[in-house]
Design an enzyme around this catalytic site. Structure first.
Site, PDB file in Angstrom:
ATOM      1  N   THR A 113      56.174  41.000  73.397  1.00 34.08           N
ATOM      2  CA  THR A 113      56.918  41.190  72.151  1.00 34.08           C
ATOM      3  C   THR A 113      55.953  41.821  71.160  1.00 34.08           C
ATOM      4  O   THR A 113      55.123  41.143  70.563  1.00 34.08           O
ATOM      5  CB  THR A 113      57.465  39.857  71.617  1.00 34.08           C
ATOM      6  N   LYS A 188      64.207  43.315  70.440  1.00 36.64           N
ATOM      7  CA  LYS A 188      63.644  41.999  70.731  1.00 36.64           C
ATOM      8  C   LYS A 188      63.321  41.250  69.432  1.00 36.64           C
ATOM      9  O   LYS A 188      63.592  40.044  69.317  1.00 36.64           O
ATOM     10  CB  LYS A 188      62.391  42.154  71.593  1.00 36.64           C
ATOM     11  N   LYS A 257      54.263  35.058  64.550  1.00 36.71           N
ATOM     12  CA  LYS A 257      53.822  36.421  64.866  1.00 36.71           C
ATOM     13  C   LYS A 257      55.007  37.383  64.895  1.00 36.71           C
ATOM     14  O   LYS A 257      54.968  38.463  64.306  1.00 36.71           O
ATOM     15  CB  LYS A 257      53.090  36.403  66.214  1.00 36.71           C
TER      16      LYS A 257
END
Length: 318
Positions: A113, A188, A257
């Site tokens: 990701t 995503k 994150k």
């Protein structure tokens, strides 16, 4: 009478046509993905990071081992990365003994990701080195990774995705083509924004409920089976109600994150995203208070504790 050799010959021919795959990132998701590749006949080379258990299991299944990304690139036609994010991806590509040191054409599939802005720039830079990038981030859990039933969002040129697809099908049940390089990672982040947004809402609602004298059990009895119910809700509440820490295995540090990547993307697009900022701050609170390695449903406990209460009372008394 001896059986004709044609079926075996066809199988051997098909096997010899399969591209050689390198795989870096044998964590909770990657180990299952790699096991599917090698068990389905793809020539596989893997690399150890902190632990050797997954490497040793894969070698028993027939995988080879490389000591460095450069060595893996030299042994492979395609390299799959399944690491934490853009920083780790860039280090594996351009760092000491990185993939670029092999100086050979590759198809690079990034299942991490990552930050879409970095992915887009990286795809352009790698193309000049003869490396084609497909961003193919994952949805679902390590269970589906082991079963070969992941969902994948694939960004890249039609030609690159067509080449990657037979490989991805070894560990994915659904592959959604999203557009050019970078769009897989964009989708995503949006997927994770929705799921982490639900997590923040559940956590805050549970806190307010508790302060008003309503238990998590009462809360659940209203939402479960209603239009607010979904698979994500049920996994989250396996932790809330039954303290099942493995119901949703995604660390809050990784959630922070991803929400930080979303903030970066929104800034690049000059988009106002106040809800994204609020969700990010919820996970920043959890990480700052030392809970970064706890899984996402534990955000409910963090938000409760911040408000001086606890949710950890369930029928089992745990």
């Amino acid at each position: 009478m001896q059986k004709p050799a044609y079926p075996d010959s066809e199988a051997n021919s098909e096997e010899s046509m399969k591209e050689k795959i390198g795989f870096i990132g044998l964590g909770a998701m990657g180990s299952g993905m790699a096991a599917n590749l090698v068990s389905k006949g793809w020539p596989l080379t893997v690399m150890a990071h902190r632990k050797r258990e997954a490497v040793d299991r894969l070698k028993e299944l027939g995988a080879a081992e490389a000591a460095t990304p450069k060595a893996m690139a030299l042994a492979s036609d395609v390299v799959i990365l399944c690491v934490t994010g853009s920083e780790e991806v860039q280090q594996l590509i351009s760092g000491p003994e990185g993939l670029l040191m092999a100086a050979k054409p590759l198809l690079l599939i990034d299942c991490s990701t990552s930050n879409p802005a970095i992915t887009i720039k990286l795809a352009e830079e790698l193309a000049r080195q003869g490396i084609t990038l497909v961003d193919a981030p994952l949805a679902r859990t390590p269970k589906e990774a082991a079963e070969g039933k992941l969902d994948i969002m694939a960004g890249g040129s039609p030609e690159a995705i067509a080449r990657a697809k037979p490989i991805l099908e070894a560990f994915a049940a659904r592959i959604v083509e999203t557009g050019p390089a970078g769009t897989g990672h964009t989708m995503k982040l949006l997927n994770n924004f929705v799921s982490m947004g639900y997590s923040a809402i559940y956590s805050e609602a549970l806190m307010i409920a508790a302060k008003a004298g309503l238990t998590p059990q009462v809360f659940d009895s209203v939402l479960r089976g209603s239009r607010m119910d979904c698979g994500f809700y049920q996994a989250f509440f396996e932790f809330v109600l039954h303290r099942d820490e493995n119901a949703q295995r995604f660390a809050m540090a990784n959630a922070l994150k991803d929400m930080s990547y979303l903030a970066s993307l929104a800034q690049a697009l000059q988009a106002v995203n106040p809800v994204g900022a609020a969700v990010r701050n919820s996970f920043a609170t959890a990480v700052a208070s030392g809970h970064g390695q706890s899984f996402v449903p534990a955000l409910s406990d963090v938000i409760a504790a911040t408000n001086g209460i606890t949710l950890a009372t369930n029928p089992n008394g745990k």
